[in-house]
Design an enzyme around this catalytic site. Structure first.
Site, short mmCIF file in Angstrom:
data_model
loop_
_atom_site.label_atom_id
_atom_site.label_comp_id
_atom_site.label_asym_id
_atom_site.label_seq_id
_atom_site.Cartn_x
_atom_site.Cartn_y
_atom_site.Cartn_z
N HIS A 18 0.87 -1.20 0.00
CA HIS A 18 0.00 0.00 0.00
C HIS A 18 0.90 1.23 0.00
O HIS A 18 1.51 1.57 1.02
CB HIS A 18 -0.91 0.01 1.24
CG HIS A 18 -1.83 1.19 1.30
ND1 HIS A 18 -3.18 1.07 1.53
CD2 HIS A 18 -1.62 2.52 1.17
CE1 HIS A 18 -3.75 2.26 1.54
NE2 HIS A 18 -2.81 3.17 1.32
N HIS A 20 1.49 5.40 -1.68
CA HIS A 20 1.09 6.58 -2.47
C HIS A 20 2.33 7.19 -3.11
O HIS A 20 3.24 7.62 -2.39
CB HIS A 20 0.43 7.62 -1.57
CG HIS A 20 -0.83 7.13 -0.92
ND1 HIS A 20 -2.07 7.28 -1.48
CD2 HIS A 20 -1.03 6.44 0.23
CE1 HIS A 20 -2.99 6.73 -0.70
NE2 HIS A 20 -2.38 6.20 0.35
N ARG A 22 1.89 9.53 -5.78
CA ARG A 22 1.48 10.80 -6.40
C ARG A 22 1.91 10.86 -7.87
O ARG A 22 2.06 9.85 -8.51
CB ARG A 22 2.03 12.01 -5.61
CG ARG A 22 1.92 11.92 -4.10
CD ARG A 22 0.51 11.78 -3.58
NE ARG A 22 0.48 11.96 -2.13
CZ ARG A 22 -0.49 11.50 -1.36
NH1 ARG A 22 -1.51 10.85 -1.86
NH2 ARG A 22 -0.47 11.71 -0.05
N ASN A 46 -5.42 7.26 -5.79
CA ASN A 46 -6.15 8.49 -5.41
C ASN A 46 -5.45 9.76 -5.89
O ASN A 46 -5.14 10.65 -5.11
CB ASN A 46 -6.43 8.54 -3.91
CG ASN A 46 -5.18 8.58 -3.05
OD1 ASN A 46 -4.13 8.06 -3.45
ND2 ASN A 46 -5.26 9.18 -1.88
N LYS A 104 -9.30 -0.60 -5.74
CA LYS A 104 -9.32 0.07 -4.44
C LYS A 104 -10.69 0.64 -4.13
O LYS A 104 -11.26 1.37 -4.94
CB LYS A 104 -8.28 1.20 -4.47
CG LYS A 104 -8.31 2.09 -3.25
CD LYS A 104 -7.68 1.44 -2.05
CE LYS A 104 -7.90 2.27 -0.81
NZ LYS A 104 -6.76 2.36 0.07
N HIS A 141 -10.30 0.64 2.01
CA HIS A 141 -10.10 1.64 3.07
C HIS A 141 -11.27 1.48 4.03
O HIS A 141 -12.38 1.90 3.75
CB HIS A 141 -10.05 3.06 2.49
CG HIS A 141 -9.77 4.09 3.54
ND1 HIS A 141 -8.59 4.79 3.61
CD2 HIS A 141 -10.51 4.50 4.62
CE1 HIS A 141 -8.61 5.59 4.67
NE2 HIS A 141 -9.77 5.43 5.30
N HIS A 179 -4.30 -0.91 6.03
CA HIS A 179 -3.84 -0.10 7.16
C HIS A 179 -4.75 -0.27 8.39
O HIS A 179 -5.36 0.68 8.86
CB HIS A 179 -3.68 1.38 6.80
CG HIS A 179 -4.74 1.98 5.92
ND1 HIS A 179 -6.07 1.89 6.19
CD2 HIS A 179 -4.65 2.69 4.78
CE1 HIS A 179 -6.74 2.54 5.25
NE2 HIS A 179 -5.91 3.01 4.38
N ASP A 252 1.51 2.60 3.56
CA ASP A 252 0.65 3.78 3.41
C ASP A 252 1.50 5.04 3.45
O ASP A 252 1.04 6.08 3.92
CB ASP A 252 -0.45 3.80 4.47
CG ASP A 252 -1.57 4.77 4.11
OD1 ASP A 252 -1.60 5.24 2.96
OD2 ASP A 252 -2.39 5.05 5.00
N HIS A 256 2.91 14.46 1.70
CA HIS A 256 2.32 15.79 1.51
C HIS A 256 3.43 16.78 1.83
O HIS A 256 4.23 16.52 2.73
CB HIS A 256 1.15 16.03 2.48
CG HIS A 256 -0.05 15.15 2.23
ND1 HIS A 256 -1.00 15.44 1.27
CD2 HIS A 256 -0.44 14.00 2.81
CE1 HIS A 256 -1.93 14.49 1.28
NE2 HIS A 256 -1.61 13.60 2.21
C1 NCD Z 1 -3.61 9.03 2.26
C2 NCD Z 1 -3.20 10.07 1.25
O1 NCD Z 1 -2.64 11.10 1.65
O2 NCD Z 1 -3.41 9.87 0.06
N1 NCD Z 1 -3.57 9.60 3.57
C3 NCD Z 1 -3.46 8.94 4.74
O3 NCD Z 1 -3.56 9.56 5.79
N2 NCD Z 1 -3.23 7.66 4.77
C4 NCD Z 1 -4.95 8.50 1.91
C5 NCD Z 1 -5.27 7.22 2.59
O4 NCD Z 1 -4.69 6.19 2.31
O5 NCD Z 1 -6.17 7.23 3.44
ZN ZN Z 2 -3.24 5.08 1.78
#
Ligand code: NCD
Ligand code: ZN
Length: 350
Positions: A18, A20, A22, A46, A104, A141, A179, A252, A256
């Site tokens: 899992h 991210h 971006r 996402n 997802k 999720h 998660h 996860d 950011h």
């Molecule tokens: C994730 C994200 O920033 O895309 N944020 C998080 O707190 N885990 C989204 C997610 O997986 O819930």
């Molecule tokens: Zn996530």
């Protein structure tokens, strides 16, 4: 208690089930942080707009491969973002052509960029039935979004109100509860061995809600699902170090920029790709279960997804505190790396 004689561990190259990544500047900056240690990762869809169709997943996969430094090897395992308009035929083709590994499910409004998620589960039933037929896993999720449900209860309520009925309607569907943050979820996965597994993040093995809220608010520990009380963290550690095949790593890791985290309404997400393996070795070693790390990061995930275990290896070696950056620079701004709150002694050798 750590085993003092155990100072190195060689395991198959781990995977992250899992992640991210971006897009654009952020993708370029964070991808090497994962590819340095991990062979594969399940890539979350996402983006804005989300990765919904096979064609979008294929194009995103190409952008990831184009961003990968030439000296690195990494396989992104793509996912499709389930919407009420998702076409079962497109999902089937994406899976059968090797474009997507999983779908997802975000309940609408549950987390970052989840506005296109599912409100009415009957609308996605044909997609879920197709997935059950072809053996394609659904990554979930697991939080309800009803405004009257307390944020700390949203995972437990999701299990009762959404997951149980969904699994009853489509019992052959392979589901990954992602998660997990509660003892309730750990128990539910343990007690329901058929077609069900769970990922656990690095940070939920290390922090509880006090770390986030006591002595001042710590935005870098704010993520979704939100960290729970200590008893839940302990249950997660027990599940992770148990070697139980149904539990495996999904970091996860969710970057950011600091300006987006550090504001009156800051974004949810912990970025842990950089130091995840050292953090995990520390957790497993402290529990006296270092040898079970292999099952958690390298064996259990491929087994559930029906994929081969990596033939490459990495070695973890215990030594002086590991030096790692507190931030990763990106052309969009700095991203702060997860601070476990203790020194890390396990160095990763590729
Ligand atoms: C994730 C994200 O920033 O895309 N944020 C998080 O707190 N885990 C989204 C997610 O997986 O819930
Ligand atoms: Zn996530």
């Amino acid at each position: 208690m750590p085993d003092k004689d155990l100072t190195s561990l060689t395991i198959p190259r781990p995977d992250d089930w899992h992640l991210h990544l971006r897009d654009g500047n952020m993708l370029r900056a964070v991808l090497p942080e994962t590819a340095r240690h991990f062979g594969r990762a399940i890539i979350m869809p996402n983006l804005v707009p989300p990765v919904v169709t096979a064609a979008q997943a294929s194009a995103y996969r190409d952008r990831i491969m184009a961003a990968l430094p030439g000296d690195m090897v990494f396989e992104p395992l793509m996912t499709l973002y389930l919407t009420e308009a998702t076409d079962p035929a497109d999902v089937r083709a994406a899976f059968e052509n090797g474009i997507a590994t999983a779908v997802k499910l975000y309940p609408a409004g549950a987390t970052t960029n989840s506005a296109s998620g599912v409100r009415d589960f009957e609308k996605v039933r044909p997609v879920l039935e197709t997935m059950a037929e072809i053996g394609m896993p659904l990554c979930v999720h697991g939080e309800v979004t009803d405004s009257e449900i307390d944020i700390f209860d949203r995972e437990a309520v999701f299990i009762d109100k959404v997951l149980k009925p969904l699994r009853k309607k489509v019992p052959d569907l392979k589901v990954v509860m992602e998660h997990v943050t509660t003892e309730d979820a750990v128990d539910y996965v343990r007690d329901n061995p058929k077609n069900l597994a769970a990922t656990i993040t690095t940070h939920h093995l290390i922090i509880n809600r006090n770390h986030m809220l006591v002595g001042g608010i710590k935005p870098h520990y704010y993520c979704l699902p939100v960290a729970k009380r200590e008893a839940h963290r302990v249950a997660l550690v027990q599940a992770a170090v148990s070697g139980d095949k149904r539990f495996f790593l999904g970091t996860d890791s969710a970057p950011h920029t600091d300006p987006n985290k550090l504001q009156a309404c800051g974004c949810a997400g912990v970025f842990s790709a950089t130091n995840t393996m050292s953090c995990l070795a520390e957790v497993f070693d402290a529990a006296g279960q270092l040898k079970k790390l292999e099952a958690f990061v390298s064996l259990n995930g491929p087994r559930f997804y029906g994929l081969p275990v990596s033939e490459e290896t990495i070695t973890l070696r215990k030594g002086d505190p590991v030096q790692y950056p507190t931030q990763i620079a990106t052309d969009d701004g700095p991203v702060t790396v997860f601070d476990p709150g203790f020194d890390l002694h396990w160095h990763v050798e590729n």
